[in-house]
Design a protein around this motif. Sequence first.
Motif, PDB file in Angstrom:
ATOM      1  N   ARG A 116      -9.238 -10.057  -3.426  1.00  0.00           N
ATOM      2  CA  ARG A 116      -8.133 -10.342  -2.502  1.00  0.00           C
ATOM      3  C   ARG A 116      -7.314 -11.538  -2.990  1.00  0.00           C
ATOM      4  O   ARG A 116      -6.094 -11.506  -2.997  1.00  0.00           O
ATOM      5  N   ASP A 117      -7.997 -12.601  -3.428  1.00  0.00           N
ATOM      6  CA  ASP A 117      -7.303 -13.800  -3.907  1.00  0.00           C
ATOM      7  C   ASP A 117      -6.476 -13.511  -5.160  1.00  0.00           C
ATOM      8  O   ASP A 117      -5.411 -14.095  -5.354  1.00  0.00           O
ATOM      9  N   ASP A 118      -6.978 -12.596  -6.020  1.00  0.00           N
ATOM     10  CA  ASP A 118      -6.222 -12.226  -7.218  1.00  0.00           C
ATOM     11  C   ASP A 118      -4.903 -11.548  -6.848  1.00  0.00           C
ATOM     12  O   ASP A 118      -3.851 -11.835  -7.433  1.00  0.00           O
ATOM     13  N   VAL A 119      -4.961 -10.642  -5.887  1.00  0.00           N
ATOM     14  CA  VAL A 119      -3.758  -9.940  -5.452  1.00  0.00           C
ATOM     15  C   VAL A 119      -2.758 -10.919  -4.834  1.00  0.00           C
ATOM     16  O   VAL A 119      -1.564 -10.866  -5.128  1.00  0.00           O
ATOM     17  N   ILE A 120      -3.249 -11.825  -4.014  1.00  0.00           N
ATOM     18  CA  ILE A 120      -2.363 -12.827  -3.398  1.00  0.00           C
ATOM     19  C   ILE A 120      -1.725 -13.705  -4.475  1.00  0.00           C
ATOM     20  O   ILE A 120      -0.527 -13.998  -4.431  1.00  0.00           O
ATOM     21  N   HIS A 121      -2.509 -14.110  -5.465  1.00  0.00           N
ATOM     22  CA  HIS A 121      -2.001 -14.962  -6.541  1.00  0.00           C
ATOM     23  C   HIS A 121      -0.907 -14.247  -7.351  1.00  0.00           C
ATOM     24  O   HIS A 121       0.149 -14.825  -7.622  1.00  0.00           O
ATOM     25  N   VAL A 122      -1.168 -13.009  -7.735  1.00  0.00           N
ATOM     26  CA  VAL A 122      -0.181 -12.252  -8.513  1.00  0.00           C
ATOM     27  C   VAL A 122       1.074 -11.996  -7.683  1.00  0.00           C
ATOM     28  O   VAL A 122       2.197 -12.107  -8.190  1.00  0.00           O
ATOM     29  N   ALA A 123       0.907 -11.677  -6.415  1.00  0.00           N
ATOM     30  CA  ALA A 123       2.070 -11.457  -5.552  1.00  0.00           C
ATOM     31  C   ALA A 123       2.909 -12.726  -5.445  1.00  0.00           C
ATOM     32  O   ALA A 123       4.138 -12.677  -5.467  1.00  0.00           O
ATOM     33  N   ASP A 168      -1.776  -4.693   4.024  1.00  0.00           N
ATOM     34  CA  ASP A 168      -1.692  -3.982   2.743  1.00  0.00           C
ATOM     35  C   ASP A 168      -2.666  -4.511   1.695  1.00  0.00           C
ATOM     36  O   ASP A 168      -2.899  -3.858   0.679  1.00  0.00           O
ATOM     37  N   LEU A 169      -3.239  -5.683   1.929  1.00  0.00           N
ATOM     38  CA  LEU A 169      -4.091  -6.312   0.912  1.00  0.00           C
ATOM     39  C   LEU A 169      -5.295  -5.456   0.526  1.00  0.00           C
ATOM     40  O   LEU A 169      -5.578  -5.280  -0.653  1.00  0.00           O
ATOM     41  N   ALA A 170      -6.007  -4.950   1.501  1.00  0.00           N
ATOM     42  CA  ALA A 170      -7.210  -4.159   1.197  1.00  0.00           C
ATOM     43  C   ALA A 170      -6.861  -2.928   0.365  1.00  0.00           C
ATOM     44  O   ALA A 170      -7.559  -2.591  -0.603  1.00  0.00           O
ATOM     45  N   ARG A 171      -5.758  -2.269   0.713  1.00  0.00           N
ATOM     46  CA  ARG A 171      -5.332  -1.074  -0.035  1.00  0.00           C
ATOM     47  C   ARG A 171      -4.942  -1.437  -1.466  1.00  0.00           C
ATOM     48  O   ARG A 171      -5.314  -0.750  -2.418  1.00  0.00           O
ATOM     49  N   LEU A 172      -4.221  -2.555  -1.643  1.00  0.00           N
ATOM     50  CA  LEU A 172      -3.812  -2.981  -2.981  1.00  0.00           C
ATOM     51  C   LEU A 172      -5.014  -3.374  -3.836  1.00  0.00           C
ATOM     52  O   LEU A 172      -5.082  -3.043  -5.030  1.00  0.00           O
ATOM     53  N   VAL A 173      -5.980  -4.069  -3.226  1.00  0.00           N
ATOM     54  CA  VAL A 173      -7.194  -4.441  -3.956  1.00  0.00           C
ATOM     55  C   VAL A 173      -7.910  -3.178  -4.431  1.00  0.00           C
ATOM     56  O   VAL A 173      -8.328  -3.080  -5.594  1.00  0.00           O
ATOM     57  N   ASP A 174      -8.042  -2.191  -3.561  1.00  0.00           N
ATOM     58  CA  ASP A 174      -8.705  -0.934  -3.928  1.00  0.00           C
ATOM     59  C   ASP A 174      -7.955  -0.218  -5.050  1.00  0.00           C
ATOM     60  O   ASP A 174      -8.556   0.238  -6.024  1.00  0.00           O
ATOM     61  N   GLN A 175      -6.636  -0.124  -4.935  1.00  0.00           N
ATOM     62  CA  GLN A 175      -5.838   0.565  -5.960  1.00  0.00           C
ATOM     63  C   GLN A 175      -5.946  -0.127  -7.314  1.00  0.00           C
ATOM     64  O   GLN A 175      -6.137   0.528  -8.345  1.00  0.00           O
ATOM     65  N   LEU A 176      -5.851  -1.451  -7.319  1.00  0.00           N
ATOM     66  CA  LEU A 176      -5.946  -2.176  -8.584  1.00  0.00           C
ATOM     67  C   LEU A 176      -7.339  -2.057  -9.197  1.00  0.00           C
ATOM     68  O   LEU A 176      -7.483  -1.943 -10.420  1.00  0.00           O
ATOM     69  N   ASN A 177      -8.378  -2.056  -8.364  1.00  0.00           N
ATOM     70  CA  ASN A 177      -9.731  -1.881  -8.896  1.00  0.00           C
ATOM     71  C   ASN A 177      -9.933  -0.493  -9.479  1.00  0.00           C
ATOM     72  O   ASN A 177     -10.643  -0.326 -10.474  1.00  0.00           O
ATOM     73  N   ARG A 178      -9.308   0.513  -8.880  1.00  0.00           N
ATOM     74  CA  ARG A 178      -9.404   1.864  -9.460  1.00  0.00           C
ATOM     75  C   ARG A 178      -8.688   1.934 -10.802  1.00  0.00           C
ATOM     76  O   ARG A 178      -9.155   2.586 -11.723  1.00  0.00           O
TER      77      ARG A 178
END
Length: 103
Positions: free
Chosen positions: A9-16, A27-37
């Motif tokens: 989650r922190d990685d997504v927030i940092h990049v955003a 949207d954070l949980a969905r973005l974390v899941d998509q990026l991990n896939r």
Amino acid sequence: MGKRMSIGRDDVIHVAKLAELAVNDEDLARLVDQLNRIVGYVAQLDEAPDEGGADLFLPGPDRVALRDDVPGSVPLARPPSELAPEFADGFFLVPRHGAMEDL
């Protein structure tokens, strides 16, 4: 095989934040899941067998003849004087700001 990378989650927030993107908490949980896939798929590619027998494919001829690097201007298809309503002594002539009559 190395350790598999994961996106948090922190990685997504940092990049955003770096990209100056607004990300809603919903949207954070969905973005974390998509990026991990995506990262997981790339990791699978690293695990694909590489027999080393295939030659690298580069399109085009093996050797390309380069032109001489000669500085200079490129001739125009039409002279600038044909592109502007008024042109004199190598300059485009434009009316002064506020000098034009109301349209």
